[in-house]
Scaffold this motif. Structure first.
Motif, PDB file in Angstrom:
ATOM      1  N   ASP A 265       8.506  15.499   2.256  1.00  0.00           N
ATOM      2  CA  ASP A 265       7.314  16.349   2.311  1.00  0.00           C
ATOM      3  C   ASP A 265       6.316  16.038   1.200  1.00  0.00           C
ATOM      4  OD1 ASP A 265       8.277  17.770   4.522  1.00  0.00           O
ATOM      5  OD2 ASP A 265       9.425  19.121   3.230  1.00  0.00           O
ATOM      6  N   ALA A 266       6.687  15.124   0.290  1.00  0.00           N
ATOM      7  CA  ALA A 266       5.758  14.756  -0.792  1.00  0.00           C
ATOM      8  C   ALA A 266       4.461  14.243  -0.189  1.00  0.00           C
ATOM      9  CB  ALA A 266       6.397  13.687  -1.665  1.00  0.00           C
ATOM     10  N   LEU A 267       3.345  14.620  -0.777  1.00  0.00           N
ATOM     11  CA  LEU A 267       2.048  14.218  -0.243  1.00  0.00           C
ATOM     12  C   LEU A 267       1.571  12.933  -0.894  1.00  0.00           C
ATOM     13  CD1 LEU A 267       0.162  17.640  -0.018  1.00  0.00           C
ATOM     14  CD2 LEU A 267       1.208  16.338   1.838  1.00  0.00           C
ATOM     15  N   LEU A 268       1.136  12.002  -0.062  1.00  0.00           N
ATOM     16  CA  LEU A 268       0.566  10.743  -0.528  1.00  0.00           C
ATOM     17  C   LEU A 268      -0.926  10.758  -0.259  1.00  0.00           C
ATOM     18  CD1 LEU A 268       3.559   9.994  -0.584  1.00  0.00           C
ATOM     19  CD2 LEU A 268       2.965   7.784   0.431  1.00  0.00           C
ATOM     20  N   ARG A 269      -1.675  10.195  -1.181  1.00  0.00           N
ATOM     21  CA  ARG A 269      -3.121  10.107  -0.996  1.00  0.00           C
ATOM     22  C   ARG A 269      -3.453   8.831  -0.215  1.00  0.00           C
ATOM     23  NH1 ARG A 269      -5.655  10.335  -6.760  1.00  0.00           N
ATOM     24  NH2 ARG A 269      -3.758   9.154  -7.259  1.00  0.00           N
ATOM     25  N   THR A 270      -4.192   8.987   0.868  1.00  0.00           N
ATOM     26  CA  THR A 270      -4.584   7.855   1.701  1.00  0.00           C
ATOM     27  C   THR A 270      -6.071   7.947   2.016  1.00  0.00           C
ATOM     28  OG1 THR A 270      -4.388   8.751   3.953  1.00  0.00           O
ATOM     29  CG2 THR A 270      -2.333   8.162   2.837  1.00  0.00           C
TER      30      THR A 270
ATOM     31  N   PRO B 272       1.969  13.651   4.440  1.00  0.00           N
ATOM     32  CA  PRO B 272       3.372  13.686   4.011  1.00  0.00           C
ATOM     33  C   PRO B 272       3.963  12.278   3.974  1.00  0.00           C
ATOM     34  CG  PRO B 272       2.945  15.305   5.736  1.00  0.00           C
ATOM     35  CD  PRO B 272       1.732  14.427   5.662  1.00  0.00           C
ATOM     36  N   LEU B 273       4.840  12.045   3.024  1.00  0.00           N
ATOM     37  CA  LEU B 273       5.486  10.744   2.904  1.00  0.00           C
ATOM     38  C   LEU B 273       6.147  10.313   4.218  1.00  0.00           C
ATOM     39  CD1 LEU B 273       6.697   8.357   1.233  1.00  0.00           C
ATOM     40  CD2 LEU B 273       8.666   9.832   0.851  1.00  0.00           C
ATOM     41  N   HIS B 274       6.818  11.243   4.874  1.00  0.00           N
ATOM     42  CA  HIS B 274       7.516  10.903   6.125  1.00  0.00           C
ATOM     43  C   HIS B 274       6.546  10.309   7.141  1.00  0.00           C
ATOM     44  CE1 HIS B 274      10.771  12.346   9.234  1.00  0.00           C
ATOM     45  NE2 HIS B 274      10.571  11.050   9.264  1.00  0.00           N
ATOM     46  N   GLU B 275       5.366  10.896   7.254  1.00  0.00           N
ATOM     47  CA  GLU B 275       4.360  10.402   8.206  1.00  0.00           C
ATOM     48  C   GLU B 275       3.869   9.012   7.808  1.00  0.00           C
ATOM     49  OE1 GLU B 275      -0.279  11.270   8.953  1.00  0.00           O
ATOM     50  OE2 GLU B 275       1.008  13.054   9.150  1.00  0.00           O
ATOM     51  N   VAL B 276       3.577   8.814   6.514  1.00  0.00           N
ATOM     52  CA  VAL B 276       3.068   7.521   6.057  1.00  0.00           C
ATOM     53  C   VAL B 276       4.154   6.456   6.175  1.00  0.00           C
ATOM     54  CG1 VAL B 276       2.030   6.259   4.133  1.00  0.00           C
ATOM     55  CG2 VAL B 276       1.442   8.663   4.502  1.00  0.00           C
ATOM     56  N   LEU B 277       5.383   6.846   5.921  1.00  0.00           N
ATOM     57  CA  LEU B 277       6.504   5.918   6.051  1.00  0.00           C
ATOM     58  C   LEU B 277       6.656   5.453   7.496  1.00  0.00           C
ATOM     59  CD1 LEU B 277       8.765   4.567   4.461  1.00  0.00           C
ATOM     60  CD2 LEU B 277      10.140   6.641   4.810  1.00  0.00           C
ATOM     61  N   GLU B 278       6.570   6.393   8.436  1.00  0.00           N
ATOM     62  CA  GLU B 278       6.662   6.005   9.848  1.00  0.00           C
ATOM     63  C   GLU B 278       5.492   5.121  10.244  1.00  0.00           C
ATOM     64  OE1 GLU B 278       7.363   8.273  14.041  1.00  0.00           O
ATOM     65  OE2 GLU B 278       5.430   8.607  13.057  1.00  0.00           O
ATOM     66  N   ARG B 279       4.299   5.503   9.816  1.00  0.00           N
ATOM     67  CA  ARG B 279       3.127   4.694  10.165  1.00  0.00           C
ATOM     68  C   ARG B 279       3.253   3.281   9.599  1.00  0.00           C
ATOM     69  NH1 ARG B 279      -1.807   3.643  11.612  1.00  0.00           N
ATOM     70  NH2 ARG B 279      -3.208   2.619  10.159  1.00  0.00           N
ATOM     71  N   SER B 280       3.764   3.166   8.377  1.00  0.00           N
ATOM     72  CA  SER B 280       3.952   1.841   7.780  1.00  0.00           C
ATOM     73  C   SER B 280       4.962   1.027   8.584  1.00  0.00           C
ATOM     74  CB  SER B 280       4.412   1.979   6.330  1.00  0.00           C
ATOM     75  OG  SER B 280       3.458   2.680   5.551  1.00  0.00           O
TER      76      SER B 280
ATOM     77  N   ALA C 246       0.830  -1.204   0.000  1.00  0.00           N
ATOM     78  CA  ALA C 246       0.000   0.000   0.000  1.00  0.00           C
ATOM     79  C   ALA C 246       0.863   1.253   0.000  1.00  0.00           C
ATOM     80  CB  ALA C 246      -0.919  -0.012   1.222  1.00  0.00           C
ATOM     81  N   LEU C 247       1.911   1.253   0.810  1.00  0.00           N
ATOM     82  CA  LEU C 247       2.842   2.388   0.840  1.00  0.00           C
ATOM     83  C   LEU C 247       3.462   2.606  -0.536  1.00  0.00           C
ATOM     84  CD1 LEU C 247       4.852   4.442   2.161  1.00  0.00           C
ATOM     85  CD2 LEU C 247       6.284   2.459   2.706  1.00  0.00           C
ATOM     86  N   LEU C 248       3.969   1.547  -1.149  1.00  0.00           N
ATOM     87  CA  LEU C 248       4.638   1.667  -2.444  1.00  0.00           C
ATOM     88  C   LEU C 248       3.680   2.151  -3.531  1.00  0.00           C
ATOM     89  CD1 LEU C 248       6.840  -1.551  -2.386  1.00  0.00           C
ATOM     90  CD2 LEU C 248       7.598   0.815  -2.100  1.00  0.00           C
ATOM     91  N   ASP C 249       2.474   1.614  -3.545  1.00  0.00           N
ATOM     92  CA  ASP C 249       1.512   2.026  -4.572  1.00  0.00           C
ATOM     93  C   ASP C 249       1.149   3.497  -4.423  1.00  0.00           C
ATOM     94  OD1 ASP C 249       1.580  -0.506  -5.589  1.00  0.00           O
ATOM     95  OD2 ASP C 249      -0.380  -1.122  -4.833  1.00  0.00           O
ATOM     96  N   ALA C 250       0.992   3.957  -3.171  1.00  0.00           N
ATOM     97  CA  ALA C 250       0.685   5.373  -2.942  1.00  0.00           C
ATOM     98  C   ALA C 250       1.865   6.250  -3.334  1.00  0.00           C
ATOM     99  CB  ALA C 250       0.319   5.598  -1.479  1.00  0.00           C
ATOM    100  N   ALA C 251       3.089   5.807  -3.040  1.00  0.00           N
ATOM    101  CA  ALA C 251       4.280   6.587  -3.375  1.00  0.00           C
ATOM    102  C   ALA C 251       4.468   6.692  -4.885  1.00  0.00           C
ATOM    103  CB  ALA C 251       5.508   5.955  -2.738  1.00  0.00           C
ATOM    104  N   ARG C 252       3.904   5.740  -5.621  1.00  0.00           N
ATOM    105  CA  ARG C 252       4.014   5.748  -7.097  1.00  0.00           C
ATOM    106  C   ARG C 252       2.834   6.454  -7.755  1.00  0.00           C
ATOM    107  NH1 ARG C 252       5.598  -0.530  -6.565  1.00  0.00           N
ATOM    108  NH2 ARG C 252       7.873  -0.315  -6.400  1.00  0.00           N
TER     109      ARG C 252
END
Length: 258
Positions: free
Chosen positions: A190-195, A201-209, A138-144
């Protein structure tokens, strides 16, 4: 509190966001009504009335907040909550290591025990192992450029991929895909991911993952070593989890293993 003044927390057993949400509120002495959506027949209808389907949900009257971000929970109830995130590169390295640990653990689960379910929740051991991989997918798909939908977390191990070797291989593929993504073009933190809980922010989603995987790895570690009593199982060490905002406990206090 009573009636419309009650603070309600909707949760389900084994949910990695539900446990820290309830721990946070209890640690600050915030009273709330605890609603297990798998046991309360009215809970799902109440969530639908709010317009949500994921848990945890913290609700007060018609207002609510999702529990995916403890800082938002803290603001919603008026308490302080601060923590410092590990740098993105360190979170990626930690995720890779955690996936490798999960791969090794899953390979130790006897095939005949993969169909066992967790107490209080219809999730098989095979589904828990598969779920760990889906967190990273899910993280990778959102980052792409895709969307991290809640649906990723509802997927179960499909037929043919629910044996120890197949599950371990799937975790290895996600580990390698994560490493390849970061090595080729690490994005801005700081890139924004859609969730499903908004743009983050990517950093937040990365930590949560990372902590999402880590908490489920704690559960797998417990299952393999203590429930299944696999003698050669190497135990998860505190250093592997250091710096991640994990809950104190591995399981909700309501969960009891036979």
């Amino acid at each position: 509190m009573d009636g419309a003044d009650e603070l309600r927390v909707y949760w389900q057993p084994g949910c990695t966001s539900c446990l820290p949400t309830r721990e946070l509120l209890r640690s600050h002495g915030v009273p709330f009504v605890s609603i297990n959506v798998l046991e309360d027949p009215q809970a799902l209808a109440q969530l639908r009335a709010l317009g949500v389907r994921a848990v945890p949900v913290i609700a007060h009257g018609g207002r609510f907040v999702l529990g995916q971000d403890l800082a938002e929970v803290a603001r919603f109830v008026g308490i302080a909550h601060e923590h410092r995130r590990l740098p993105p590169a360190e979170l990626v390295a930690r995720l890779e290591a955690l996936l490798e640990r999960a791969r090794r653990l899953v390979a130790l689960i006897p095939a005949q025990r993969l169909g066992d379910t967790l107490p209080g929740r219809p999730r098989r051991h095979a589904d828990l192992a598969f779920h760990v991989g889906m967190i990273v997918q899910a993280l990778l798909d959102a980052a792409r450029g895709g969307v991290l939908e809640f649906e990723y977390f509802e997927r179960r191990a499909p037929a043919g991929a629910d044996d120890p070797a197949a599950l371990a291989a799937g975790l290895a593929r996600r580990r390698d895909a994560l490493a390849d993504w970061w090595r080729r073009s690490p994005p801005s933190s700081d890139a924004l991911l859609r969730t499903y809980y908004g743009e983050r922010p990517l950093h937040e989603v990365l930590e949560r993952s990372a902590w999402h995987v880590a908490q489920h790895l704690r559960q797998l570690d417990f299952i393999v070593a203590e429930v299944l009593a696999v003698p050669e199982a190497p135990r998860l060490q505190p250093a592997e989890l250091a710096g991640l905002p994990l809950p104190r406990d591995v399981w909700d206090p309501e969960i009891r293993f036979a």
